[in-house]
Design an enzyme around this catalytic site. Sequence first.
Site, PDB file in Angstrom:
ATOM      1  N   LEU A 133       0.544  -1.151  -0.151  1.00  0.00           N
ATOM      2  CA  LEU A 133      -0.183  -0.013  -0.139  1.00  0.00           C
ATOM      3  C   LEU A 133       0.919   1.116  -0.155  1.00  0.00           C
ATOM      4  O   LEU A 133       0.418   2.215  -0.180  1.00  0.00           O
ATOM      5  CB  LEU A 133      -0.861  -0.146   0.917  1.00  0.00           C
ATOM      6  N   GLN A 135       5.191   3.142   0.169  1.00  0.00           N
ATOM      7  CA  GLN A 135       6.542   2.870   0.360  1.00  0.00           C
ATOM      8  C   GLN A 135       7.203   3.823   1.363  1.00  0.00           C
ATOM      9  O   GLN A 135       6.679   4.832   1.559  1.00  0.00           O
ATOM     10  CB  GLN A 135       7.402   3.129  -0.843  1.00  0.00           C
ATOM     11  N   LYS A 150       6.260   7.340   5.254  1.00  0.00           N
ATOM     12  CA  LYS A 150       5.480   6.509   4.465  1.00  0.00           C
ATOM     13  C   LYS A 150       4.516   7.054   3.543  1.00  0.00           C
ATOM     14  O   LYS A 150       3.704   7.834   4.298  1.00  0.00           O
ATOM     15  CB  LYS A 150       4.881   5.479   5.449  1.00  0.00           C
ATOM     16  N   ASP A 285      -1.946  -7.170  12.123  1.00  0.00           N
ATOM     17  CA  ASP A 285      -0.862  -7.570  10.746  1.00  0.00           C
ATOM     18  C   ASP A 285       0.623  -7.836  11.085  1.00  0.00           C
ATOM     19  O   ASP A 285       1.398  -6.906  10.817  1.00  0.00           O
ATOM     20  CB  ASP A 285      -1.073  -6.345   9.677  1.00  0.00           C
TER      21      ASP A 285
END
Length: 317
Positions: A133, A135, A150, A285
């Site tokens: 989603l 980098q 990010k 996650d």
Amino acid sequence: MKYDFKRDLIWLISRPWILVPRFIQIVSAISLLLARLIFQGSSNNSNTQKNLAKFLLKTLIGLGPCFIKVGQALSTRPDLIRKDWLEELTNLQDNLPPFDHKIALKIIEEDLGAPVAELFDDFPNKPIASASLGQVYKVKTLNNSYCAVKVQRPNLYFLIRRDVVILKILATTFSPLLPLNIGVGIGEIIDEFGKALFEEIDYEKEGKNALRFAELFEANPNVFIPSLEKNFSSKRVITTSWIDGVKLRERTTLEQNNLVPSSFIKTCVISGLQQLFEHGYFHADPHPGNMFAMKGGDEKNGNIAYVDFGMMDSISD
């Protein structure tokens, strides 16, 4: 920016020029993958399995963010996936092809209101990691410290909205043919997946998640949460303090850095139990790309850092 299957289904059906080509592309790619799995999946030849794993990786990357997220989930399931396939799928965690650097700079300027040269002391010309989603860049700030910036991939809302609808159509159509008995319908799983993805692309929500998670672990000296830089964060950009650590991926890598693997297992298990039984709020996650081993602990209690708080959830008493 919330998941609503009925709304998005109507939106997509009313745009056949979007639906039809993408539907054909997804079905063709999955059919080709299934054909190879049927004919080569049971092979004992290591080169055949290695090539099959690479083809699986290439297929998921080619299909985009939704399918990459599915592959990420599989990359943490050695009970479901062969070990040689897992090694390839771990590339989906933070080693994906980056998107254009100029687009990343444009997104930062649009969201933060100034070019990177005015916001930071030194901004690199390529990311240090690239995931499904977004980098991440390792950036030097004006006060001479380092932070992680990010930046979200472009057009994510459109891509996810389109593909989750198609995924659910395919899943509900073919679920009677699949040998699954998991207690819930596969359509319900896709709904949860879609809901989580829509929440994950809201970086303002991720920032709030990070602050809450840090507060819950304030009293645990072995768990580190990067601090949020609110002035450099927005819907599509999130900036936190930089974490120096080793990814919790390979035992040998930890040992090469003079770290004791068993100490991190203990800290991970304890922090996981705290999330479920004490706080009722957990990191949903926790793959190796989102957890780092840090120096400073001892042989019994290693120091770990959690990053990426886009996918969090609560559990009731």
